[in-house]
Design an enzyme around this catalytic site. Structure first.
Site, PDB file in Angstrom:
ATOM      1  N   HIS A   1       0.816  -1.215   0.000  1.00 33.10           N
ATOM      2  CA  HIS A   1       0.000   0.000   0.000  1.00 33.10           C
ATOM      3  C   HIS A   1       0.852   1.268   0.000  1.00 33.10           C
ATOM      4  O   HIS A   1       1.924   1.326   0.563  1.00 33.10           O
ATOM      5  CB  HIS A   1      -0.996  -0.006   1.168  1.00 33.10           C
ATOM      6  N   ASN A   2       0.325   2.263  -0.710  1.00 30.95           N
ATOM      7  CA  ASN A   2       0.890   3.615  -0.788  1.00 30.95           C
ATOM      8  C   ASN A   2       2.163   3.717  -1.626  1.00 30.95           C
ATOM      9  O   ASN A   2       2.763   4.789  -1.701  1.00 30.95           O
ATOM     10  CB  ASN A   2       1.189   4.187   0.613  1.00 30.95           C
TER      11      ASN A   2
END
Length: 351
Positions: free
Chosen positions: A240-241
């Site tokens: 994620h991210n």
């Protein structure tokens, strides 16, 4: 699907200089060792030069220097490998999907599917999704709520897009890929892991390719982002991210931890691992199996680990590594003793 083109037609497509009969029929592509009299081959790597003179290929893509003295038919180009890449699509036997929605597909009433798109058997397209022109959605694909698949996209069978995933134009996604799965986010409360909702999405640019069984997790708050022209091999994990810059390429089994940012035009070889929350600048090459534990701020090539060696030698090296700390301490002690002896009031040339 069978495709036949003449050497003259191929020369025109490539802007190549033809040495040989324009009317010669070419039915496919093959290696120098395996090509027959109706097939086209190429020489891009010097180590295969030894196969050129005895090749049975109907014609060969060659640089001007390699074409000198070669008796066979040639298409002379500046970059044979790039020329091969361009014409490979002309002979690609991959079936072309027909426009329309298969009767077994499940498409939400408010989903928007372009009339030129192809939706395969047992595909599911949820509420609010938008499928662009000339998109091909393979059998058993799942397109979650509010997803967008840009024009010309091609999804192989069994691709999964969770909700709120945006795919750009001409994106290729191979079977088993999962885009938008929940990121690995947990908070620890006295030894117990409490889940953090992953409320971001995934945004993928144009002309991206994503390999078999690759996973790209959704962002915790903002989107995980993949830039234009990025190429991802099989079994890659993108947490994620993560942010990946335009035209970066990664080989199989790369693992990228959360919130790491990778620049443009980078190349990560197979099995590279990156810790989270670091930045990699543009134009970086990382060799296979490297563990990247800190940010890279200068373009260039980077490696870690040890290369292969005979087992007995490796065991000796591993044993020495275990003693490096002790050896360093002993060396420091020895240096101090040498300094004491050499500077302990002995006469010098100036004394």
């Amino acid at each position: 699907m069978s495709v036949t083109m003449t050497l003259g037609q191929l020369a025109e497509v490539l802007g190549a200089t033809l040495k040989g009969p324009e009317a010669l029929q070419i039915t496919g592509l093959a290696t120098l060792q395996e090509a027959g009299p109706t097939q086209l081959s190429f020489l891009a790597n010097p180590q295969y030069r030894k196969y050129l003179d005895n090749s049975q290929a109907g014609a060969v893509l060659l640089k001007a220097a390699d074409a000198e003295g070669f008796a066979g038919n040639t298409l002379v180009v500046a970059d044979p490998y790039l020329a091969y890449a361009r014409i490979s699509h002309l002979f690609d036997p991959k079936p072309k999907a027909e426009a329309g929605i298969h009767p077994s597909a499940v498409v939400a009433e408010d989903a928007q599917v372009d009339a030129s798109a192809s939706i395969g058997p047992f595909a599911v397209i949820e509420s609010g999704a938008r499928i662009g022109a000339n998109v091909s959605i393979g059998a058993h694909c799942f397109i979650g709520a509010r997803c967008v698949v840009g024009e010309g996209g091609w999804l192989a069978p069994r691709v999964t897009l969770y909700h709120d995933v945006t795919i750009g134009k001409r994106v290729v996604i191979q079977s088993g890929a999962v885009i938008g799965g929940e990121g690995f986010g947990f908070a620890n409360e006295k030894g117990i892991w409490r889940k953090i909702a992953q409320i971001g999405g995934v945004t993928i640019g144009d002309d991206v390719e994503i390999g078999v069984n690759t996973a790209i997790d959704r962002g915790a708050l903002s989107d995980t982002r993949i830039g234009d022209g990025v190429k991802l091999d099989n079994q890659i994990q993108i947490a994620h991210n993560v942010q990946i810059g335009d035209h970066t390429a990664m080989a199989a089994c790369v693992g990228i931890s959360g919130s790491t940012r990778i620049g443009k035009h980078c190349m990560l070889a197979g099995g590279v691992g990156l810790v989270g929350h670091i930045d990699i600048c543009d134009n970086v090459f990382v060799s296979g199996m490297t563990m990247v534990t800190r940010s890279i701020t200068e373009p260039g090539s980077y490696s870690s680990g040890t290369a292969m060696q005979p087992l007995a030698d490796w065991r000796k090296s591993a044993a020495r590594i275990r003693h490096l700390d002790d050896m360093a301490k002993r060396l420091q002690q020895l240096e101090k003793r040498v300094d004491t002896v050499t500077s302990g009031g002995l006469p010098t040339s100036e004394g």
